[in-house]
Design an enzyme around this catalytic site. Sequence first.
Site, PDB file in Angstrom:
ATOM      1  N   GLY A  58      80.213  43.730  44.527  1.00 58.69           N
ATOM      2  CA  GLY A  58      80.724  42.221  43.823  1.00 58.69           C
ATOM      3  C   GLY A  58      80.849  42.448  42.519  1.00 58.69           C
ATOM      4  O   GLY A  58      81.194  43.512  41.910  1.00 58.69           O
ATOM      5  N   GLU A  59      80.266  41.618  41.630  1.00 54.97           N
ATOM      6  CA  GLU A  59      79.821  41.812  40.327  1.00 54.97           C
ATOM      7  C   GLU A  59      78.504  41.277  40.023  1.00 54.97           C
ATOM      8  O   GLU A  59      78.136  40.080  40.160  1.00 54.97           O
ATOM      9  CB  GLU A  59      81.033  40.725  39.790  1.00 54.97           C
ATOM     10  CG  GLU A  59      80.977  40.556  38.045  1.00 54.97           C
ATOM     11  CD  GLU A  59      81.222  42.112  37.497  1.00 54.97           C
ATOM     12  OE1 GLU A  59      82.254  42.569  38.028  1.00 54.97           O
ATOM     13  OE2 GLU A  59      80.389  42.215  36.542  1.00 54.97           O
ATOM     14  N   SER A  60      77.739  42.167  39.401  1.00 53.78           N
ATOM     15  CA  SER A  60      76.286  41.905  39.138  1.00 53.78           C
ATOM     16  C   SER A  60      76.115  40.933  38.111  1.00 53.78           C
ATOM     17  O   SER A  60      75.169  40.158  38.332  1.00 53.78           O
ATOM     18  CB  SER A  60      75.943  43.266  38.848  1.00 53.78           C
ATOM     19  OG  SER A  60      76.396  43.679  37.473  1.00 53.78           O
ATOM     20  N   CYS A  91      76.554  48.929  45.414  1.00 53.17           N
ATOM     21  CA  CYS A  91      77.377  48.896  44.254  1.00 53.17           C
ATOM     22  C   CYS A  91      76.818  47.696  43.140  1.00 53.17           C
ATOM     23  O   CYS A  91      75.728  48.090  42.586  1.00 53.17           O
ATOM     24  CB  CYS A  91      78.924  48.594  44.498  1.00 53.17           C
ATOM     25  SG  CYS A  91      80.121  48.884  43.099  1.00 53.17           S
ATOM     26  N   ARG A 121      76.514  51.060  34.475  1.00 53.48           N
ATOM     27  CA  ARG A 121      77.653  50.288  35.196  1.00 53.48           C
ATOM     28  C   ARG A 121      79.082  50.781  34.915  1.00 53.48           C
ATOM     29  O   ARG A 121      79.037  51.287  33.773  1.00 53.48           O
ATOM     30  CB  ARG A 121      77.464  48.762  34.704  1.00 53.48           C
ATOM     31  CG  ARG A 121      76.448  47.975  35.239  1.00 53.48           C
ATOM     32  CD  ARG A 121      76.457  46.655  34.744  1.00 53.48           C
ATOM     33  NE  ARG A 121      77.586  45.692  35.067  1.00 53.48           N
ATOM     34  CZ  ARG A 121      78.191  44.771  34.549  1.00 53.48           C
ATOM     35  NH1 ARG A 121      77.582  44.117  33.224  1.00 53.48           N
ATOM     36  NH2 ARG A 121      79.241  44.271  35.027  1.00 53.48           N
ATOM     37  N   ILE A 153      84.494  51.365  43.806  1.00 52.04           N
ATOM     38  CA  ILE A 153      85.265  50.330  43.048  1.00 52.04           C
ATOM     39  C   ILE A 153      84.554  49.875  41.659  1.00 52.04           C
ATOM     40  O   ILE A 153      83.350  49.128  42.003  1.00 52.04           O
ATOM     41  CB  ILE A 153      85.491  49.011  43.978  1.00 52.04           C
ATOM     42  CG1 ILE A 153      86.202  49.570  45.075  1.00 52.04           C
ATOM     43  CG2 ILE A 153      86.503  47.929  43.040  1.00 52.04           C
ATOM     44  CD1 ILE A 153      86.476  48.451  46.502  1.00 52.04           C
ATOM     45  N   ARG A 154      84.950  50.011  40.618  1.00 52.59           N
ATOM     46  CA  ARG A 154      84.240  49.925  39.260  1.00 52.59           C
ATOM     47  C   ARG A 154      82.672  50.143  39.613  1.00 52.59           C
ATOM     48  O   ARG A 154      81.771  49.563  39.313  1.00 52.59           O
ATOM     49  CB  ARG A 154      84.495  48.425  38.815  1.00 52.59           C
ATOM     50  CG  ARG A 154      85.759  48.257  38.355  1.00 52.59           C
ATOM     51  CD  ARG A 154      86.031  46.889  37.634  1.00 52.59           C
ATOM     52  NE  ARG A 154      85.542  45.897  38.645  1.00 52.59           N
ATOM     53  CZ  ARG A 154      84.539  45.202  38.462  1.00 52.59           C
ATOM     54  NH1 ARG A 154      84.045  44.991  37.610  1.00 52.59           N
ATOM     55  NH2 ARG A 154      84.520  44.188  39.334  1.00 52.59           N
ATOM     56  N   HIS A 201      80.803  51.622  48.837  1.00 51.02           N
ATOM     57  CA  HIS A 201      80.955  50.633  49.656  1.00 51.02           C
ATOM     58  C   HIS A 201      81.188  51.056  51.172  1.00 51.02           C
ATOM     59  O   HIS A 201      82.440  51.157  51.676  1.00 51.02           O
ATOM     60  CB  HIS A 201      82.085  49.788  49.316  1.00 51.02           C
ATOM     61  CG  HIS A 201      81.906  48.920  48.173  1.00 51.02           C
ATOM     62  ND1 HIS A 201      81.243  47.792  47.976  1.00 51.02           N
ATOM     63  CD2 HIS A 201      82.247  49.238  46.946  1.00 51.02           C
ATOM     64  CE1 HIS A 201      81.459  47.349  46.709  1.00 51.02           C
ATOM     65  NE2 HIS A 201      82.013  48.173  46.103  1.00 51.02           N
ATOM     66  N   GLU A 203      80.778  49.528  53.689  1.00 51.09           N
ATOM     67  CA  GLU A 203      81.174  48.439  54.421  1.00 51.09           C
ATOM     68  C   GLU A 203      82.650  48.150  54.287  1.00 51.09           C
ATOM     69  O   GLU A 203      83.466  47.434  55.082  1.00 51.09           O
ATOM     70  CB  GLU A 203      80.364  46.975  54.030  1.00 51.09           C
ATOM     71  CG  GLU A 203      80.919  46.454  52.864  1.00 51.09           C
ATOM     72  CD  GLU A 203      80.571  47.142  51.668  1.00 51.09           C
ATOM     73  OE1 GLU A 203      79.857  48.238  51.547  1.00 51.09           O
ATOM     74  OE2 GLU A 203      80.805  46.714  50.302  1.00 51.09           O
TER      75      GLU A 203
HETATM   76  N1  GLN Z   1      81.187  46.860  38.168  1.00 52.88           N
HETATM   77  C1  GLN Z   1      80.689  46.087  38.996  1.00 52.88           C
HETATM   78  C2  GLN Z   1      79.496  45.373  38.206  1.00 52.88           C
HETATM   79  O1  GLN Z   1      78.937  45.780  37.266  1.00 52.88           O
HETATM   80  C3  GLN Z   1      80.324  46.414  40.476  1.00 52.88           C
HETATM   81  C4  GLN Z   1      81.352  46.620  41.260  1.00 52.88           C
HETATM   82  C5  GLN Z   1      81.316  46.506  42.556  1.00 52.88           C
HETATM   83  O2  GLN Z   1      80.243  46.051  43.044  1.00 52.88           O
HETATM   84  N2  GLN Z   1      82.171  47.026  43.398  1.00 52.88           N
HETATM   85  O3  GLN Z   1      78.829  44.271  38.771  1.00 52.88           O
END
Ligand code: GLN
Length: 225
Positions: A58-60, A91, A121, A153-154, A201, A203
């Site tokens: 997700g997004e940390s 991730c 990151r 993904i990122r 990921h 999942e």
């Molecule tokens: N770039 C996101 C972060 O810094 C992580 C991306 C992801 O979980 N797919 O949290």
Amino acid sequence: MRIGILALQGAFQEHAVLLEEAYRQLRARGGTVIALEVVEVRTPSELASCDALVIPGGESTTFGIVAERNGLLDDLRRFVRDGSKSVWGTCAGLIVLADQISGGKSDGQPLIGGLGVRVCRNHFGRQTESFIAPVSMPFLSDEPQRPLESVFIRAPVVDVILADDYKANDPKSAPVEVLGRLLSGEIIAVRQGHLVGTSFHPELTTDARFHKWWLETCVLGLTAR
Ligand code: GLN
């Protein structure tokens, strides 16, 4: 056995689907397999009822804000440091499990920590630079020679293994093992005893082999590795 999936944000339902599938496959193989329940975790009491935990991507930074707001951060830190509970971060989940991060917000961001690595990151750039790549995982129990098609993904990478974390005489301490690298050399999967972190990921695919490995090896302790 109850496995929690941290459901504060990110791809948590997808983990439940693949864990159920991995469990179905383990049972189909025969023999006694302990009863398993997969639950979503949003509160300290839900977390306390779990034997193992998945921290999804997700997004940390969002994770940090929501976990603090829900009063979960200290409970998560205790859970991860308990030593008897398996935890797997994917991730953003890997980022928050790391002891250190680079490329984070300049004013810092709350982490759970516990995994003796430094994570960079957004190593591969923006969302548009997302990609799928084959990763060799010869320890997987099904078709070990078939690489895992992994979704980035990122994504972060592990850029430093903090070896000081490992104390050979301390039974609660374990060395950091590299489980996977990209062909270009970046470390994208690690294990340190009861903790596992992956940049990608699994999942978001239909391939349950990594979930099955985690379940049988790290959570249920059915195999040696
Ligand atoms: N770039 C996101 C972060 O810094 C992580 C991306 C992801 O979980 N797919 O949290």
